[in-house]
Design a protein around this motif. Sequence first.
Motif, PDB file in Angstrom:
ATOM      1  N   ASP A 158    -110.004  -4.820 -65.910  1.00  0.00           N
ATOM      2  CA  ASP A 158    -110.213  -3.386 -65.665  1.00  0.00           C
ATOM      3  C   ASP A 158    -109.242  -2.538 -66.482  1.00  0.00           C
ATOM      4  O   ASP A 158    -109.568  -1.407 -66.858  1.00  0.00           O
ATOM      5  CB  ASP A 158    -110.186  -3.037 -64.167  1.00  0.00           C
ATOM      6  CG  ASP A 158    -108.922  -3.522 -63.494  1.00  0.00           C
ATOM      7  OD1 ASP A 158    -108.110  -4.171 -64.180  1.00  0.00           O
ATOM      8  OD2 ASP A 158    -108.738  -3.250 -62.291  1.00  0.00           O
ATOM      9  N   LEU A 161    -110.991  -2.016 -69.764  1.00  0.00           N
ATOM     10  CA  LEU A 161    -112.077  -1.022 -69.658  1.00  0.00           C
ATOM     11  C   LEU A 161    -111.526   0.383 -69.446  1.00  0.00           C
ATOM     12  O   LEU A 161    -112.084   1.357 -69.958  1.00  0.00           O
ATOM     13  CB  LEU A 161    -113.034  -1.409 -68.540  1.00  0.00           C
ATOM     14  CG  LEU A 161    -113.806  -2.713 -68.795  1.00  0.00           C
ATOM     15  CD1 LEU A 161    -114.715  -3.034 -67.636  1.00  0.00           C
ATOM     16  CD2 LEU A 161    -114.604  -2.653 -70.092  1.00  0.00           C
ATOM     17  N   TRP A 164    -110.893   2.254 -72.665  1.00  0.00           N
ATOM     18  CA  TRP A 164    -112.034   2.682 -73.504  1.00  0.00           C
ATOM     19  C   TRP A 164    -112.250   4.173 -73.379  1.00  0.00           C
ATOM     20  O   TRP A 164    -112.208   4.721 -72.279  1.00  0.00           O
ATOM     21  CB  TRP A 164    -113.331   1.999 -73.058  1.00  0.00           C
ATOM     22  CG  TRP A 164    -113.437   0.566 -73.441  1.00  0.00           C
ATOM     23  CD1 TRP A 164    -112.396  -0.278 -73.645  1.00  0.00           C
ATOM     24  CD2 TRP A 164    -114.636  -0.181 -73.645  1.00  0.00           C
ATOM     25  NE1 TRP A 164    -112.886  -1.523 -73.969  1.00  0.00           N
ATOM     26  CE2 TRP A 164    -114.247  -1.489 -73.971  1.00  0.00           C
ATOM     27  CE3 TRP A 164    -115.985   0.114 -73.581  1.00  0.00           C
ATOM     28  CZ2 TRP A 164    -115.154  -2.494 -74.239  1.00  0.00           C
ATOM     29  CZ3 TRP A 164    -116.903  -0.884 -73.849  1.00  0.00           C
ATOM     30  CH2 TRP A 164    -116.492  -2.171 -74.177  1.00  0.00           C
ATOM     31  N   ILE A 196    -117.886  -6.050 -70.293  1.00  0.00           N
ATOM     32  CA  ILE A 196    -118.040  -5.107 -71.410  1.00  0.00           C
ATOM     33  C   ILE A 196    -119.510  -4.783 -71.678  1.00  0.00           C
ATOM     34  O   ILE A 196    -119.827  -3.664 -72.033  1.00  0.00           O
ATOM     35  CB  ILE A 196    -117.294  -5.534 -72.711  1.00  0.00           C
ATOM     36  CG1 ILE A 196    -117.723  -6.901 -73.192  1.00  0.00           C
ATOM     37  CG2 ILE A 196    -115.814  -5.465 -72.564  1.00  0.00           C
ATOM     38  CD1 ILE A 196    -116.977  -7.356 -74.462  1.00  0.00           C
ATOM     39  N   ARG A 198    -121.683  -4.348 -69.511  1.00  0.00           N
ATOM     40  CA  ARG A 198    -122.118  -3.385 -68.471  1.00  0.00           C
ATOM     41  C   ARG A 198    -121.579  -1.982 -68.751  1.00  0.00           C
ATOM     42  O   ARG A 198    -122.059  -1.007 -68.195  1.00  0.00           O
ATOM     43  CB  ARG A 198    -121.595  -3.840 -67.091  1.00  0.00           C
ATOM     44  CG  ARG A 198    -122.465  -4.893 -66.411  1.00  0.00           C
ATOM     45  CD  ARG A 198    -122.185  -4.939 -64.916  1.00  0.00           C
ATOM     46  NE  ARG A 198    -120.781  -5.201 -64.625  1.00  0.00           N
ATOM     47  CZ  ARG A 198    -120.275  -6.409 -64.335  1.00  0.00           C
ATOM     48  NH1 ARG A 198    -121.067  -7.465 -64.287  1.00  0.00           N
ATOM     49  NH2 ARG A 198    -119.004  -6.574 -64.068  1.00  0.00           N
ATOM     50  N   ASP A 199    -120.532  -1.901 -69.599  1.00  0.00           N
ATOM     51  CA  ASP A 199    -119.904  -0.594 -69.818  1.00  0.00           C
ATOM     52  C   ASP A 199    -120.833   0.320 -70.628  1.00  0.00           C
ATOM     53  O   ASP A 199    -121.428  -0.109 -71.617  1.00  0.00           O
ATOM     54  CB  ASP A 199    -118.580  -0.793 -70.581  1.00  0.00           C
ATOM     55  CG  ASP A 199    -117.757   0.474 -70.576  1.00  0.00           C
ATOM     56  OD1 ASP A 199    -116.842   0.559 -69.737  1.00  0.00           O
ATOM     57  OD2 ASP A 199    -118.042   1.389 -71.394  1.00  0.00           O
ATOM     58  N   HIS A 201    -120.229   2.501 -72.764  1.00  0.00           N
ATOM     59  CA  HIS A 201    -119.849   2.705 -74.178  1.00  0.00           C
ATOM     60  C   HIS A 201    -120.107   1.485 -75.049  1.00  0.00           C
ATOM     61  O   HIS A 201    -119.900   1.526 -76.257  1.00  0.00           O
ATOM     62  CB  HIS A 201    -118.356   3.040 -74.295  1.00  0.00           C
ATOM     63  CG  HIS A 201    -117.970   4.319 -73.642  1.00  0.00           C
ATOM     64  ND1 HIS A 201    -118.626   5.496 -73.886  1.00  0.00           N
ATOM     65  CD2 HIS A 201    -116.988   4.607 -72.759  1.00  0.00           C
ATOM     66  CE1 HIS A 201    -118.069   6.460 -73.178  1.00  0.00           C
ATOM     67  NE2 HIS A 201    -117.084   5.940 -72.472  1.00  0.00           N
ATOM     68  N   TRP A 202    -120.529   0.376 -74.443  1.00  0.00           N
ATOM     69  CA  TRP A 202    -120.590  -0.897 -75.184  1.00  0.00           C
ATOM     70  C   TRP A 202    -121.384  -0.797 -76.481  1.00  0.00           C
ATOM     71  O   TRP A 202    -121.007  -1.364 -77.512  1.00  0.00           O
ATOM     72  CB  TRP A 202    -121.148  -1.993 -74.265  1.00  0.00           C
ATOM     73  CG  TRP A 202    -121.473  -3.293 -74.958  1.00  0.00           C
ATOM     74  CD1 TRP A 202    -122.674  -3.920 -74.970  1.00  0.00           C
ATOM     75  CD2 TRP A 202    -120.587  -4.121 -75.733  1.00  0.00           C
ATOM     76  NE1 TRP A 202    -122.594  -5.088 -75.700  1.00  0.00           N
ATOM     77  CE2 TRP A 202    -121.319  -5.228 -76.187  1.00  0.00           C
ATOM     78  CE3 TRP A 202    -119.242  -4.024 -76.113  1.00  0.00           C
ATOM     79  CZ2 TRP A 202    -120.770  -6.239 -76.962  1.00  0.00           C
ATOM     80  CZ3 TRP A 202    -118.692  -5.035 -76.905  1.00  0.00           C
ATOM     81  CH2 TRP A 202    -119.448  -6.115 -77.312  1.00  0.00           C
TER      82      TRP A 202
END
Length: 400
Positions: A158, A161, A164, A196, A198-199, A201-202
């Motif tokens: 986390d 993430l 980011w 990542i 799922r993020d 911004h990926w």
Amino acid sequence: MDFAERILQTDPPPLTSLMKRAARLRAEGRRVFQLGQAAVDYHPPATFLRSIVEVCQSKDLSLHGYAPDPGLPELRNALSDYIARSFRFEVDPERELIVTPGANHAAYTALSVLLGPEDEAILISPYYFNHLMTVTLMGARAKTVSASPNHGYTPRIDSILDAWTPRTRVLVLVNPSNPSGARYPDDWVRELGKAIVRDPHWSDVWLLSDQTYQEIFFDGGYPLSPGEFDDIRPRTVTLSSFSKSYALAGWRLGFMTAPSNFIDEALKIQDSSVICAAKAAQWALARTLGQEEDSRRYSDEKRALLARRRDALLDPLIKDRRLNVHMPGGACFAFVGLPGDIDADPFSWDLMERHGVVTVPGYHFGPEWKQFLRLSFGTGSENELNEASQRIVDFLTETT
Ligand SMILES: Cc1ncc(COP(=O)(O)O)c(C=O)c1O
């Protein structure tokens, strides 16, 4: 102004003055224990050396000419087999792979493809300082995520993430790690991969996976490559080299694998900078990798040798109990914490002057590591490493 702003913003390579002083001490006849350099001192594979001799004796003068920009086709084919067995994923040798003069040039190329001014790159701290230098050279900004020794120098997912932002273009992972010697647990790599993708911004971010030390691990099998995952591979650049694993640092041999659209861009940099890695060295490496059994035996032997050296170096430090020692799971480094409030910078210089032991102060790998030292066990016999370590313990006693 004479020079570009982004050059002036970039710190010079940090080890030059330490290494100069160490060389001077050696020239004065002092015994020097080299725990400073990220180097290995064993012989390259016999097939490589034999093949270089063959190149020199060959009447085929084209072996001294240019190779194609992406590398000799026979080497790229051999590399795709090597990647399948050591990195565990398939690559198309024609479209997804280039031979580079070492892993640093591969990283420089990859970061040049991705980063513009004001973009952000995430580095795990302690970081490999050349990555920081390259990010700064691009006029971009490094955001660092700290990895604590208390968690085996493996960062919290986390916290990655959290770092980011909409400006993040690349997450850089070095596994096994220089300088911490951490080998990230496979489950952690798996969890990171899931998190990542799922993020939100990926789709704007790339993963740069520096696996220079992929062959050098001490527990379990090969470290898990992010490139193994079908949903991550389309945005992953994997790079590695033969500088440490095959002791070929001076021959400058590495590679980068990435999706073909990335490789097309990377070739612009390859062509406008080095054109190709040295052709004779590529030819010799292709033959070396082709000897699969020999290559495997060579890597097994070197891993076992480095594990013995690691133990010889760290046993006295662990027994002494004053230093914070995390057992390296790979690469050829330990990143150890000094007790109390000892500043590692003067400690490292005084240790070299008085006891001839060369180490690297931790702040070179991130400002928060002022009380840490990087110790390399790539060179020196077990006895020498053990003695160097005993000298660190003695010096600690003298100074506290
Ligand atoms: C993590 C990491 N990446 C890249 C490199 C550079 O290796 P090469 O000699 O292949 O350029 C090193 C060398 O120390 C390293 O530690």
